[in-house]
Every structure is written in structure tokens, then in C-alpha cells.
Design an enzyme around this catalytic site. Structure first.
Site, PDB file in Angstrom:
ATOM      1  N   ARG A   1      11.165   2.608   3.163  1.00 12.73           N
ATOM      2  CA  ARG A   1      10.636   3.215   4.403  1.00 12.73           C
ATOM      3  C   ARG A   1      11.463   2.821   5.628  1.00 12.73           C
ATOM      4  O   ARG A   1      10.922   2.555   6.704  1.00 12.73           O
ATOM      5  CB  ARG A   1       9.173   2.796   4.623  1.00 12.73           C
ATOM      6  CG  ARG A   1       8.197   3.277   3.571  1.00 12.73           C
ATOM      7  CD  ARG A   1       8.068   4.790   3.604  1.00 12.73           C
ATOM      8  NE  ARG A   1       6.927   5.272   2.861  1.00 12.73           N
ATOM      9  CZ  ARG A   1       6.944   5.540   1.553  1.00 12.73           C
ATOM     10  NH1 ARG A   1       8.038   5.402   0.850  1.00 12.73           N
ATOM     11  NH2 ARG A   1       5.853   5.991   0.961  1.00 12.73           N
TER      12      ARG A   1
ATOM     13  N   GLU B   1       3.360   1.987   9.189  1.00  9.59           N
ATOM     14  CA  GLU B   1       4.466   2.867   8.824  1.00  9.59           C
ATOM     15  C   GLU B   1       4.543   4.021   9.832  1.00  9.59           C
ATOM     16  O   GLU B   1       5.591   4.611  10.055  1.00  9.59           O
ATOM     17  CB  GLU B   1       4.264   3.337   7.372  1.00  9.59           C
ATOM     18  CG  GLU B   1       4.346   4.806   7.162  1.00  9.59           C
ATOM     19  CD  GLU B   1       4.932   5.188   5.826  1.00  9.59           C
ATOM     20  OE1 GLU B   1       5.565   4.341   5.189  1.00  9.59           O
ATOM     21  OE2 GLU B   1       4.762   6.333   5.440  1.00  9.59           O
TER      22      GLU B   1
ATOM     23  N   SER C   1       0.183   7.487   4.416  1.00  9.09           N
ATOM     24  CA  SER C   1       0.016   6.029   4.470  1.00  9.09           C
ATOM     25  C   SER C   1       0.194   5.550   5.900  1.00  9.09           C
ATOM     26  O   SER C   1       1.229   5.808   6.515  1.00  9.09           O
ATOM     27  CB  SER C   1       1.067   5.337   3.611  1.00  9.09           C
ATOM     28  OG  SER C   1       0.966   5.748   2.275  1.00  9.09           O
TER      29      SER C   1
HETATM   30  N1  EPU Z   1      -4.907   1.098  -4.895  1.00  7.03           N
HETATM   31  C1  EPU Z   1      -6.083   0.464  -4.494  1.00  7.03           C
HETATM   32  N2  EPU Z   1      -6.918   1.113  -3.653  1.00  7.03           N
HETATM   33  C2  EPU Z   1      -6.671   2.386  -3.184  1.00  7.03           C
HETATM   34  C3  EPU Z   1      -5.504   3.047  -3.629  1.00  7.03           C
HETATM   35  C4  EPU Z   1      -4.636   2.375  -4.469  1.00  7.03           C
HETATM   36  O1  EPU Z   1      -6.354  -0.654  -4.873  1.00  7.03           O
HETATM   37  O2  EPU Z   1      -7.488   2.888  -2.403  1.00  7.03           O
HETATM   38  C5  EPU Z   1      -3.956   0.350  -5.750  1.00  7.03           C
HETATM   39  C6  EPU Z   1      -4.036   0.639  -7.216  1.00  7.03           C
HETATM   40  O3  EPU Z   1      -3.819  -0.569  -7.901  1.00  7.03           O
HETATM   41  C7  EPU Z   1      -2.878   1.586  -7.477  1.00  7.03           C
HETATM   42  C8  EPU Z   1      -1.853   1.093  -6.475  1.00  7.03           C
HETATM   43  O4  EPU Z   1      -2.629   0.696  -5.350  1.00  7.03           O
HETATM   44  O5  EPU Z   1      -2.398   1.453  -8.772  1.00  7.03           O
HETATM   45  C9  EPU Z   1      -0.822   2.139  -6.066  1.00  7.03           C
HETATM   46  O6  EPU Z   1      -1.482   3.267  -5.544  1.00  7.03           O
HETATM   47  P1  EPU Z   1      -0.725   4.633  -5.233  1.00  7.03           P
HETATM   48  O7  EPU Z   1       0.119   5.037  -6.368  1.00  7.03           O
HETATM   49  O8  EPU Z   1      -1.730   5.591  -4.720  1.00  7.03           O
HETATM   50  O9  EPU Z   1       0.327   4.299  -4.112  1.00  7.03           O
HETATM   51  P2  EPU Z   1       0.428   3.398  -2.806  1.00  7.03           P
HETATM   52  O10 EPU Z   1       1.296   2.232  -3.090  1.00  7.03           O
HETATM   53  O11 EPU Z   1      -0.913   3.113  -2.212  1.00  7.03           O
HETATM   54  C10 EPU Z   1       2.644   4.587  -2.060  1.00  7.03           C
HETATM   55  C11 EPU Z   1       3.219   5.326  -0.857  1.00  7.03           C
HETATM   56  C12 EPU Z   1       2.658   6.744  -0.793  1.00  7.03           C
HETATM   57  C13 EPU Z   1       3.044   7.455  -2.084  1.00  7.03           C
HETATM   58  C14 EPU Z   1       2.460   6.668  -3.272  1.00  7.03           C
HETATM   59  C15 EPU Z   1       2.879   7.236  -4.609  1.00  7.03           C
HETATM   60  C16 EPU Z   1       3.710   3.634   0.818  1.00  7.03           C
HETATM   61  C17 EPU Z   1       3.359   3.080   2.160  1.00  7.03           C
HETATM   62  N3  EPU Z   1       2.925   4.615   0.373  1.00  7.03           N
HETATM   63  O12 EPU Z   1       1.239   4.407  -1.838  1.00  7.03           O
HETATM   64  O13 EPU Z   1       3.305   7.402   0.286  1.00  7.03           O
HETATM   65  O14 EPU Z   1       2.570   8.784  -2.101  1.00  7.03           O
HETATM   66  O15 EPU Z   1       2.939   5.311  -3.235  1.00  7.03           O
HETATM   67  O16 EPU Z   1       4.202   6.908  -4.826  1.00  7.03           O
HETATM   68  O17 EPU Z   1       4.685   3.210   0.219  1.00  7.03           O
HETATM   69  C18 EPU Z   1       3.154   7.991   2.593  1.00  7.03           C
HETATM   70  O18 EPU Z   1       4.162   7.298   2.779  1.00  7.03           O
HETATM   71  O19 EPU Z   1       2.592   8.600   3.544  1.00  7.03           O
HETATM   72  C19 EPU Z   1       2.578   8.068   1.262  1.00  7.03           C
HETATM   73  C20 EPU Z   1       1.446   8.721   1.015  1.00  7.03           C
END
Ligand code: EPU
Length: 347
Positions: free
Chosen positions: A164, A343, A238
Site C-alpha cells: 500500500r 490507509e 479498508s
Molecule cells: N478477519 C477478521 N474479521 C473481519 C474480516 C477478516 O477477523 O471482519 C480476518 C480473518 O482471519 C481473515 C483475515 O482477516 O482470514 C483476512 O481477511 P480478508 O481476506 O477479508 O482481507 P483483509 O486482510 O482484511 C485485505 C485488503 C483488502 C483486500 C483483501 C483481500 C488491506 C488493508 N486490505 O483485507 O483491500 O480486498 O485483503 O485480499 O490490505 C482495500 O484496500 O480497500 C481492500 C478492501
């Protein structure tokens, strides 16, 4: 090309925050851009370049000139049996570029499907999702120096991409206008389905990947099922970045919270490869654990399906969203000793 005064920006930011710009102008082609640089309203005022407005939070009216990038066009620059080099203008909608690629069977950006925003904004924060980042396929970025009006081509390694992050967010912030990007995509199958949630979805639904469109469809389905549509409810994806810690720190967390999720597979941690802090802890889990998921305070809240997303239920001000984010930062810090970083850019 015409300058509009006192322009309402509510429809130009996905948070749907009401704010006004002293001056507003739309750039349709590169000639407009050259004209723009000569305008006194441009020279004498603070500048804000806007794409899809999907990563900003307006805190107040913008007392300067807002420039909307509407440069359109996607072309193939080079092609052989293995790869294709495509150039897209910055005002194209990011997902339209994905459609262009997957409909022709090109591989490389399908995991980035449905990320809101424009092509020109994509390099700013090196957009990433489902184990892929823009930098994996990007060749170069074309940008205009807003002081001299000169065009410069930044090769990938000059952009200093990281999780990012890019040079345009930092050292060169507000100094360049991104007009186009060039990507190198593969014509040979190159699938990336290691991201846990994506892999689980494909297995559960017995989906066999035959082309890049299959991945694009799967990612679109997953995103739609947990991320709120900004057309229906204001948000900027995010709001915070994920957190990276060292092995040692992770071990100490696990002794207190054995259930804490963490990722060190290449798909998740590669963004921080080479750094000591290379274990990703999802910020969404930390926020959820502090009891914020689904909570609403007045016009703002934390999304009930993805705790990393802050939402505007209607009529919120930037200040309200910021206050909520500060309360979240404080509670995550007092529980885990970790500092969440935003972010989204506050303007
Ligand atoms: N999780 C929770 N609670 C929640 C959601 C997720 O505990 O409410 C945990 C779970 O363990 C899950 C893990 O977080 O396995 C990862 O969740 P997710 O794949 O939804 O991804 P994220 O790390 O929360 C990142 C990016 C997103 C992107 C997703 C998928 C960042 C800041 N965000 O989110 O990007 O779509 O991965 O790759 O890196 C954005 O930048 O606007 C965005 C949406």
C-alpha cells in the site's frame, strides 16, 4: 475545458461526504492537461487530483482546485505468443481494464477485480488483493510534473512500491499527475490462487480455473459478499492497513491469544519480504476483537461483515469518521500495543 466554482464533491468520493471545491475542472485529454498547467487558477491554488475518490475522506471544503482525471483509452503496445504489453490512460475505471484483460484471456490482474477507483490512482498505493499487487505486472507509470508541465516515465523500480505504498504517496506527493500506466500481462496461464479465502471458495464450490475470467468472477463474488457497495453505503474499502510484525512478536501474541490469525505464506507476506516484520496480522481481527465489528455511532459505523471498513450510513461528516477511527486506534493500542495506520487519505 471549463472551470466550475464552488463545486459539490459528494458524488466524487465513495464515502459520500459533503464537501465543496473552490475550483473544479475535468481533464479529457492530454491537451487539456497542457492548458491546465497554464491556468492561473491552477498555478495559484492548492491542487487535488481525483480519480474514483475511493481512498479519500474529506474533512472540510477544499479551498483549492480539484482536477478530475477523465483520460480514456486502452491500447496494446506490444504482443507476442507469451505476453502482451498494454497501456491504459489514468481516467479509465480500474475494473474496465480488468474486463479488457480477462475477455482477451490475459493473466496477471484478475485477482484485483472490482477494486473501486481509476487506473491512474492504482499506482499511488500499489493496490492489492487476494495475493496480487499492481507492482507484479506494472512496467511503468507516465506522469506530468505539475510545476514544469513535463512528462516523465517512471520505471517500476523508480516507483518504490511496497505494501500500500509508492513514491507518489510520499516524496512525490502532489508533485505529479499520473496520466497513464503500462502493464505486462501473460498470455500463458499464470494463476495465483494461493490466497486462503480464494482457495477455500474455489474448493468449496468445486470451481476449476480454466481462464483468468474464472478467477475474476470468483474474486468479484467474494468481494460482493463481504464488502459494502459504495453506491449503496458510503465507504472507502479498508480504512486501515494490515499490520506486520516479527516472528518473535507473533510468538508472544500467540501465547496470550492462541486463536490470533496470522499469515506468512508468500501470497500474504510477500509484500513485506526482505523485512524483519514479515508476518501479517489482519487488522480486521484486532478491530473485531476489540468489539467494534458492526458497531454504529450516529451516522458512522464499522461494517458488519468486514471490520476493516468504516461506513457512512448517510449524512456523516469527515470529522465523525475520523473520530470513530481514532477511537478504534486507541482501543486496538490499549489491548494489543499495536498502532493501526490509516490507509485512507484525509483531505
Ligand atoms: N478477519 C477478521 N474479521 C473481519 C474480516 C477478516 O477477523 O471482519 C480476518 C480473518 O482471519 C481473515 C483475515 O482477516 O482470514 C483476512 O481477511 P480478508 O481476506 O477479508 O482481507 P483483509 O486482510 O482484511 C485485505 C485488503 C483488502 C483486500 C483483501 C483481500 C488491506 C488493508 N486490505 O483485507 O483491500 O480486498 O485483503 O485480499 O490490505 C482495500 O484496500 O480497500 C481492500 C478492501
Amino acid at each position: 475545458m471549463k472551470i466550475i466554482q464552488n463545486y459539490d464533491l459528494k458524488k466524487l468520493n465513495t464515502f459520500g461526504i459533503s464537501a465543496r471545491a473552490k475550483f473544479f475542472i475535468e481533464i479529457q485529454n492530454e491537451l487539456d492537461l497542457k492548458e491546465l498547467f497554464k491556468l492561473p487558477e491552477f498555478k495559484d491554488n492548492e491542487k487535488l487530483f481525483l480519480g474514483g475518490g475511493s481512498n479519500i475522506l474529506f474533512m472540510k471544503d477544499f479551498n483549492g482546485i480539484v482536477i478530475l482525471n477523465k483520460l480514456k483509452g486502452i491500447e496494446i503496445l506490444e504482443e507476442n505468443s507469451e505476453y502482451v504489453v498494454i497501456r491504459s490512460m489514468g481516467g479509465e475505471i480500474w475494473h474496465d481494464l480488468i474486463i479488457f484483460a480477462v475477455n482477451r484471456g490475459y493473466w496477471g490482474i484478475e485477482n484485483l477485480s472490482l477494486i473501486p477507483g481509476t487506473v491512474g490512482a492504482a499506482p499511488m498505493q500499489n493496490i492489492g488483493a487476494y495475493g496480487v499487487e499492481l507492482k507484479d505486472t506494472l512496467e511503468n507509470v507516465e506522469a506530468y510534473d505539475i510545476k514544469t508541465g513535463e512528462k516523465r516515465i517512471f520505471k517500476k523500480n523508480e516507483c518504490k512500491f511496497d505494501y500500500r505504498y509508492s513514491i507518489f504517496k510520499d516524496e512525490l506527493k502532489s508533485k505529479y499527475f499520473i496520466s497513464a500506466i503500462t502493464l505486462k500481462l501473460s498470455k500463458i496461464e499464470k494463476k495465483n490462487i494461493n490466497y486462503k479465502i480464494l482457495q477455500e471458495y474455489l474448493e468449496k464450490n468445486k470451481i476449476e480455473i480454466k481462464n483468468s475470467k474464472d478467477i475474476s468472477d470468483a474474486v468479484a463474488y467474494i468481494r460482493k459478499s463481504k464488502l459494502p457497495d459504495p453506491v449503496l453505503i458510503g465507504n472507502a474499502g479498508s480504512f486501515f492497513k494490515n499490520i506486520f510484525v516479527t516472528n518473535e512478536k507473533m510468538e508472544s501474541f500467540l501465547s496470550t491469544y492462541p486463536e490470533m490469525p496470522y499469515f506468512k505464506e508468500p501470497a500474504d507476506a510477500k509484500a513485506m519480504s526482505g523485512k524483519e516484520e514479515n508476518i501479517k496480522i489482519p487488522a480486521s481481527w484486532l478491530i473485531e476483537k476489540c468489539g467494534w465489528k458492526g458497531k454504529r455511532i450516529g451516522n458512522v459505523g464499522v461494517h458488519e461483515k468486514q471490520a476493516l471498513v468504516l461506513v457512512n450510513y448517510g449524512g456523516a461528516t469527515g470529522e465523525e469518521v475520523k473520530n470513530l477511527s481514532e477511537q478504534i486506534i486507541t482501543s486496538v493500542f490499549s489491548k494489543f500495543g499495536l498502532t493501526l495506520e490509516r490507509e485512507v487519505n484525509l483531505i
